[in-house]
Design a protein around this motif. Structure first.
Motif, PDB file in Angstrom:
ATOM      1  N   HIS A  94       0.858  -1.188   0.000  1.00  0.00           N
ATOM      2  CA  HIS A  94       0.000   0.000   0.000  1.00  0.00           C
ATOM      3  C   HIS A  94       0.891   1.235   0.000  1.00  0.00           C
ATOM      4  N   VAL A  95       0.868   1.967  -1.103  1.00  0.00           N
ATOM      5  CA  VAL A  95       1.554   3.244  -1.229  1.00  0.00           C
ATOM      6  C   VAL A  95       0.479   4.248  -1.644  1.00  0.00           C
ATOM      7  N   PRO A  96       0.252   5.299  -0.845  1.00  0.00           N
ATOM      8  CA  PRO A  96      -0.787   6.269  -1.194  1.00  0.00           C
ATOM      9  C   PRO A  96      -0.631   6.779  -2.634  1.00  0.00           C
ATOM     10  N   GLY A  97      -1.756   6.791  -3.362  1.00  0.00           N
ATOM     11  CA  GLY A  97      -1.754   7.252  -4.743  1.00  0.00           C
ATOM     12  C   GLY A  97      -1.428   6.171  -5.758  1.00  0.00           C
ATOM     13  N   CYS A  98      -1.110   4.971  -5.283  1.00  0.00           N
ATOM     14  CA  CYS A  98      -0.763   3.856  -6.166  1.00  0.00           C
ATOM     15  C   CYS A  98      -1.724   2.715  -5.888  1.00  0.00           C
ATOM     16  N   SER A  99      -2.292   2.159  -6.920  1.00  0.00           N
ATOM     17  CA  SER A  99      -3.269   1.092  -6.752  1.00  0.00           C
ATOM     18  C   SER A  99      -2.755  -0.181  -7.399  1.00  0.00           C
ATOM     19  N   TRP A 100      -2.294  -1.106  -6.564  1.00  0.00           N
ATOM     20  CA  TRP A 100      -1.824  -2.397  -7.054  1.00  0.00           C
ATOM     21  C   TRP A 100      -2.660  -3.510  -6.442  1.00  0.00           C
ATOM     22  N   PRO A 101      -2.986  -4.528  -7.230  1.00  0.00           N
ATOM     23  CA  PRO A 101      -3.520  -5.742  -6.605  1.00  0.00           C
ATOM     24  C   PRO A 101      -2.361  -6.434  -5.883  1.00  0.00           C
ATOM     25  N   ALA A 102      -2.653  -7.492  -5.152  1.00  0.00           N
ATOM     26  CA  ALA A 102      -1.586  -8.228  -4.477  1.00  0.00           C
ATOM     27  C   ALA A 102      -0.596  -8.771  -5.508  1.00  0.00           C
ATOM     28  N   TRP A 103       0.675  -8.808  -5.130  1.00  0.00           N
ATOM     29  CA  TRP A 103       1.736  -9.327  -5.993  1.00  0.00           C
ATOM     30  C   TRP A 103       1.877 -10.821  -5.748  1.00  0.00           C
ATOM     31  N   SER A 104       2.007 -11.595  -6.814  1.00  0.00           N
ATOM     32  CA  SER A 104       2.234 -13.033  -6.729  1.00  0.00           C
ATOM     33  C   SER A 104       3.735 -13.297  -6.697  1.00  0.00           C
ATOM     34  N   VAL A 105       4.102 -14.533  -6.382  1.00  0.00           N
ATOM     35  CA  VAL A 105       5.511 -14.909  -6.254  1.00  0.00           C
ATOM     36  C   VAL A 105       5.878 -15.916  -7.340  1.00  0.00           C
ATOM     37  N   GLY A 106       7.041 -15.726  -7.938  1.00  0.00           N
ATOM     38  CA  GLY A 106       7.537 -16.650  -8.955  1.00  0.00           C
ATOM     39  C   GLY A 106       9.045 -16.756  -8.875  1.00  0.00           C
ATOM     40  N   GLY A 107       9.627 -17.358  -9.882  1.00  0.00           N
ATOM     41  CA  GLY A 107      11.076 -17.512  -9.937  1.00  0.00           C
ATOM     42  C   GLY A 107      11.524 -18.798  -9.279  1.00  0.00           C
ATOM     43  N   THR A 108      12.709 -18.727  -8.687  1.00  0.00           N
ATOM     44  CA  THR A 108      13.290 -19.880  -7.991  1.00  0.00           C
ATOM     45  C   THR A 108      13.757 -19.431  -6.616  1.00  0.00           C
ATOM     46  N   HIS A 109      14.189 -20.381  -5.798  1.00  0.00           N
ATOM     47  CA  HIS A 109      14.705 -20.021  -4.475  1.00  0.00           C
ATOM     48  C   HIS A 109      15.919 -19.094  -4.595  1.00  0.00           C
ATOM     49  N   ARG A 110      16.743 -19.323  -5.606  1.00  0.00           N
ATOM     50  CA  ARG A 110      17.938 -18.493  -5.798  1.00  0.00           C
ATOM     51  C   ARG A 110      17.630 -17.158  -6.462  1.00  0.00           C
ATOM     52  N   LYS A 111      16.589 -17.122  -7.305  1.00  0.00           N
ATOM     53  CA  LYS A 111      16.226 -15.908  -8.037  1.00  0.00           C
ATOM     54  C   LYS A 111      14.716 -15.684  -7.985  1.00  0.00           C
ATOM     55  N   PRO A 112      14.208 -15.280  -6.812  1.00  0.00           N
ATOM     56  CA  PRO A 112      12.767 -15.049  -6.722  1.00  0.00           C
ATOM     57  C   PRO A 112      12.355 -13.747  -7.391  1.00  0.00           C
ATOM     58  N   TRP A 113      11.086 -13.664  -7.765  1.00  0.00           N
ATOM     59  CA  TRP A 113      10.527 -12.423  -8.267  1.00  0.00           C
ATOM     60  C   TRP A 113       9.077 -12.315  -7.829  1.00  0.00           C
ATOM     61  N   GLN A 116       2.733  -9.161 -11.215  1.00  0.00           N
ATOM     62  CA  GLN A 116       1.305  -8.956 -11.398  1.00  0.00           C
ATOM     63  C   GLN A 116       0.971  -9.288 -12.835  1.00  0.00           C
ATOM     64  N   HIS A 117      -0.177  -9.915 -13.025  1.00  0.00           N
ATOM     65  CA  HIS A 117      -0.652 -10.170 -14.381  1.00  0.00           C
ATOM     66  C   HIS A 117      -1.101  -8.853 -14.999  1.00  0.00           C
ATOM     67  N   ILE A 118      -0.865  -8.721 -16.278  1.00  0.00           N
ATOM     68  CA  ILE A 118      -1.347  -7.563 -17.027  1.00  0.00           C
ATOM     69  C   ILE A 118      -2.377  -8.095 -18.002  1.00  0.00           C
ATOM     70  N   GLY A 119      -3.579  -7.583 -17.895  1.00  0.00           N
ATOM     71  CA  GLY A 119      -4.667  -8.125 -18.694  1.00  0.00           C
ATOM     72  C   GLY A 119      -5.122  -9.439 -18.090  1.00  0.00           C
ATOM     73  N   HIS A 120      -5.651 -10.309 -18.906  1.00  0.00           N
ATOM     74  CA  HIS A 120      -6.145 -11.602 -18.449  1.00  0.00           C
ATOM     75  C   HIS A 120      -4.972 -12.489 -18.029  1.00  0.00           C
ATOM     76  N   PRO A 121      -5.076 -13.201 -16.888  1.00  0.00           N
ATOM     77  CA  PRO A 121      -3.962 -14.050 -16.447  1.00  0.00           C
ATOM     78  C   PRO A 121      -3.499 -15.066 -17.492  1.00  0.00           C
ATOM     79  N   ASP A 122      -4.390 -15.523 -18.355  1.00  0.00           N
ATOM     80  CA  ASP A 122      -4.004 -16.481 -19.397  1.00  0.00           C
ATOM     81  C   ASP A 122      -3.213 -15.856 -20.538  1.00  0.00           C
ATOM     82  N   SER A 123      -3.113 -14.521 -20.551  1.00  0.00           N
ATOM     83  CA  SER A 123      -2.385 -13.850 -21.630  1.00  0.00           C
ATOM     84  C   SER A 123      -0.878 -14.095 -21.537  1.00  0.00           C
ATOM     85  N   GLY A 124      -0.418 -14.438 -20.351  1.00  0.00           N
ATOM     86  CA  GLY A 124       1.017 -14.634 -20.158  1.00  0.00           C
ATOM     87  C   GLY A 124       1.787 -13.341 -19.964  1.00  0.00           C
ATOM     88  N   LYS A 125       1.098 -12.205 -20.039  1.00  0.00           N
ATOM     89  CA  LYS A 125       1.759 -10.915 -19.852  1.00  0.00           C
ATOM     90  C   LYS A 125       1.805 -10.592 -18.366  1.00  0.00           C
TER      91      LYS A 125
END
Length: 136
Positions: A94-113, A116-125
């Motif tokens: 939560h940063v005032p003036g910024c609207s983000w949905p919750a961030w998901s987690v990906g990557g690997t244990h050594r290189k996590p990231w 957020q999906h952009i557009g439909h989650p099935d778009s891969g973007k």
């Protein structure tokens, strides 16, 4: 040859010979530190639940991943939610003036990231930030 490789991969997954991808379980301790995007935007998380955004993209649902609707900069708060399993863990920011949905987690244990999906989650973007190598 490509079809054969795909078939072997599918058989390996089905038979349990190849493990299916699972995101890393990161926890709040891993979240603390610096995360950066491909343009130099960053989120810096502190262990006491504060975050500072610097040039982090905010995307409307129909945006192209290369074009954020605007950049977000400023202080705020964050929390880590483990979810029911590694696929449902989230980082809420939560940063005032910024609207983000919750961030998901990906990557690997050594290189996590986090992403957020952009557009439909099935778009891969997606828009993602990776954990900075120095962890600061």
């Amino acid at each position: 040859m490509v079809a054969g490789t795909g078939l072997l991969g599918a058989l390996g997954l089905t038979a349990g010979l190849l493990p299916a991808y699972e995101p890393p379980a990161i926890g709040a301790a891993t979240v603390a530190g610096s995360w950066v995007d491909h343009r130099g935007g960053s989120l810096v998380f502190t262990s006491d639940g504060r975050v500072t955004a610097s040039g982090v993209g905010v995307h409307d649902p129909d945006d192209d991943p290369s074009a954020a609707s605007h950049q977000c900069t400023g202080p705020g708060t964050w929390s880590y939610e483990p979810g029911h399993n590694v696929r449902t863990q989230e980082v809420r920011i939560h940063v005032p003036g910024c609207s983000w949905p919750a961030w998901s987690v990906g990557g690997t244990h050594r290189k996590p990231w986090i992403y957020q999906h952009i557009g439909h989650p099935d778009s891969g973007k997606r828009y993602q930030l990776r954990k900075a190598a120095d962890g600061s």
